[in-house]
Write a protein that holds these residues in place. Sequence first.
Motif, PDB file in Angstrom:
ATOM      1  N   GLY A  46       0.799  -1.405  -0.048  1.00 46.52           N
ATOM      2  CA  GLY A  46      -0.074  -0.142   0.062  1.00 46.52           C
ATOM      3  C   GLY A  46       0.797   1.255  -0.017  1.00 46.52           C
ATOM      4  O   GLY A  46       0.478   2.381   0.232  1.00 46.52           O
ATOM      5  N   THR A  47       2.054   1.251  -0.179  1.00 45.05           N
ATOM      6  CA  THR A  47       3.035   2.326  -0.373  1.00 45.05           C
ATOM      7  C   THR A  47       2.743   3.112  -1.748  1.00 45.05           C
ATOM      8  O   THR A  47       2.806   2.359  -2.750  1.00 45.05           O
ATOM      9  CB  THR A  47       4.451   1.903  -0.206  1.00 45.05           C
ATOM     10  N   HIS A  48       2.655   4.423  -1.452  1.00 45.11           N
ATOM     11  CA  HIS A  48       2.381   5.050  -2.709  1.00 45.11           C
ATOM     12  C   HIS A  48       3.608   6.079  -2.701  1.00 45.11           C
ATOM     13  O   HIS A  48       4.193   6.812  -1.660  1.00 45.11           O
ATOM     14  CB  HIS A  48       1.056   5.819  -2.720  1.00 45.11           C
ATOM     15  N   TYR A  49       4.113   6.587  -3.859  1.00 42.76           N
ATOM     16  CA  TYR A  49       5.059   7.420  -3.871  1.00 42.76           C
ATOM     17  C   TYR A  49       4.579   8.717  -4.938  1.00 42.76           C
ATOM     18  O   TYR A  49       4.049   8.762  -5.973  1.00 42.76           O
ATOM     19  CB  TYR A  49       6.382   6.904  -4.539  1.00 42.76           C
ATOM     20  N   LYS A  50       4.985   9.927  -4.404  1.00 39.49           N
ATOM     21  CA  LYS A  50       4.826  11.176  -5.251  1.00 39.49           C
ATOM     22  C   LYS A  50       6.093  11.989  -5.296  1.00 39.49           C
ATOM     23  O   LYS A  50       6.715  12.659  -4.131  1.00 39.49           O
ATOM     24  CB  LYS A  50       3.810  12.027  -4.622  1.00 39.49           C
ATOM     25  N   LYS A 190      13.144  -3.959  10.234  1.00 41.74           N
ATOM     26  CA  LYS A 190      12.943  -4.871   8.791  1.00 41.74           C
ATOM     27  C   LYS A 190      11.868  -5.651   8.489  1.00 41.74           C
ATOM     28  O   LYS A 190      11.309  -5.652   7.534  1.00 41.74           O
ATOM     29  CB  LYS A 190      14.166  -5.476   8.555  1.00 41.74           C
ATOM     30  N   PHE A 191      11.177  -5.891   9.728  1.00 43.07           N
ATOM     31  CA  PHE A 191      10.002  -6.711   9.808  1.00 43.07           C
ATOM     32  C   PHE A 191       9.106  -6.470  11.086  1.00 43.07           C
ATOM     33  O   PHE A 191       9.836  -6.659  11.982  1.00 43.07           O
ATOM     34  CB  PHE A 191      10.077  -8.124   9.557  1.00 43.07           C
ATOM     35  N   PRO A 192       7.767  -6.154  10.820  1.00 42.35           N
ATOM     36  CA  PRO A 192       6.956  -6.079   9.824  1.00 42.35           C
ATOM     37  C   PRO A 192       7.177  -5.066   9.044  1.00 42.35           C
ATOM     38  O   PRO A 192       7.656  -3.957   9.951  1.00 42.35           O
ATOM     39  CB  PRO A 192       5.456  -6.389  10.416  1.00 42.35           C
ATOM     40  N   CYS A 193       6.835  -4.834   7.798  1.00 39.14           N
ATOM     41  CA  CYS A 193       6.842  -3.598   7.080  1.00 39.14           C
ATOM     42  C   CYS A 193       5.609  -2.669   7.450  1.00 39.14           C
ATOM     43  O   CYS A 193       4.635  -2.990   7.559  1.00 39.14           O
ATOM     44  CB  CYS A 193       6.885  -3.858   5.752  1.00 39.14           C
ATOM     45  N   GLY A 194       5.814  -1.355   7.371  1.00 38.18           N
ATOM     46  CA  GLY A 194       4.834  -0.411   7.564  1.00 38.18           C
ATOM     47  C   GLY A 194       3.916  -0.628   6.388  1.00 38.18           C
ATOM     48  O   GLY A 194       4.287  -0.542   5.111  1.00 38.18           O
ATOM     49  N   LEU A 195       2.546  -0.531   6.592  1.00 37.15           N
ATOM     50  CA  LEU A 195       1.615  -0.489   5.497  1.00 37.15           C
ATOM     51  C   LEU A 195       0.849   0.908   5.000  1.00 37.15           C
ATOM     52  O   LEU A 195       0.956   1.762   6.048  1.00 37.15           O
ATOM     53  CB  LEU A 195       0.589  -1.361   6.004  1.00 37.15           C
ATOM     54  N   GLY A 196       0.777   1.135   4.023  1.00 40.04           N
ATOM     55  CA  GLY A 196      -0.102   2.284   3.692  1.00 40.04           C
ATOM     56  C   GLY A 196       0.723   3.893   3.610  1.00 40.04           C
ATOM     57  O   GLY A 196       0.150   4.702   3.587  1.00 40.04           O
ATOM     58  N   SER A 197       2.026   3.433   3.570  1.00 37.99           N
ATOM     59  CA  SER A 197       2.786   4.932   3.482  1.00 37.99           C
ATOM     60  C   SER A 197       2.678   5.714   2.420  1.00 37.99           C
ATOM     61  O   SER A 197       2.887   5.117   1.104  1.00 37.99           O
ATOM     62  CB  SER A 197       4.283   4.604   3.954  1.00 37.99           C
TER      63      SER A 197
END
Length: 235
Positions: A46-50, A190-197
């Motif tokens: 859910g990671t988005h880049y702008k 390193k785990f768990p990865c963050g979601l929705g950043s």
Amino acid sequence: MPVFGLLLVIFHPIQWICLKIGGHNGHNWSVNALQYSIMRCHRILGTHYKLRNTHKLDKDRPLIIVSNHQSMNDISPMIWLFRKHYPKFISKKELGRGIPSISFNLRHGGAALIDRKNQKQAIAEIIRFAKSIYENNYAAIIFPEGTRSKTGVPKPFKTKGLEVLFKYIPNAQIVPVTINNSWKTTKYGKFPCGLGSKITIDAHQPILLSDYPKAKYNELIAHIEKVVTKSIVVA
């Protein structure tokens, strides 16, 4: 994340082949393809880049890109955003071995690998790196904080590396950059990865180094630090 690790393993031989067949340009193509693939695989979390750069950057002069640093996930979007300028990094030497794709790129892609416990080696390596950037009109990416900010709160800039780059790349165009929310992808380690950043990378107004005499380099660095950090949002 397994997909991330798989990409590194797959692209390691691809980089080797591209370097052998296509030289620097071929290797650069493979590196850019890897960065794009990494950013796409982060969509699983859910990671988005702008990525935003509304300024004209001169292709006929080297760049010094100065940014805050929040996580390992800063690297791919920074390379992708400035891919037309052949971005190169100053990195700790430990990353130059043992990591598929990443270590290969650092060793063969023109990065500076410094020993943070050996100032003499570090300065000599940055000088070599700066001369290469100057001669080839590449882009040098430097994170003057010296290490990642694990909470997004910026650390004070260390000036020595910038001063060396300024000395040996006197015609550089300096690009301050602000990264936001990358730290959230690794806030648990390193785990768990963050979601929705929602990671944003913003390039600010470029600065011509030649507009500043050497006596005002400290003022220039303070100005760059202010530009970078004032846009950091910690929440």
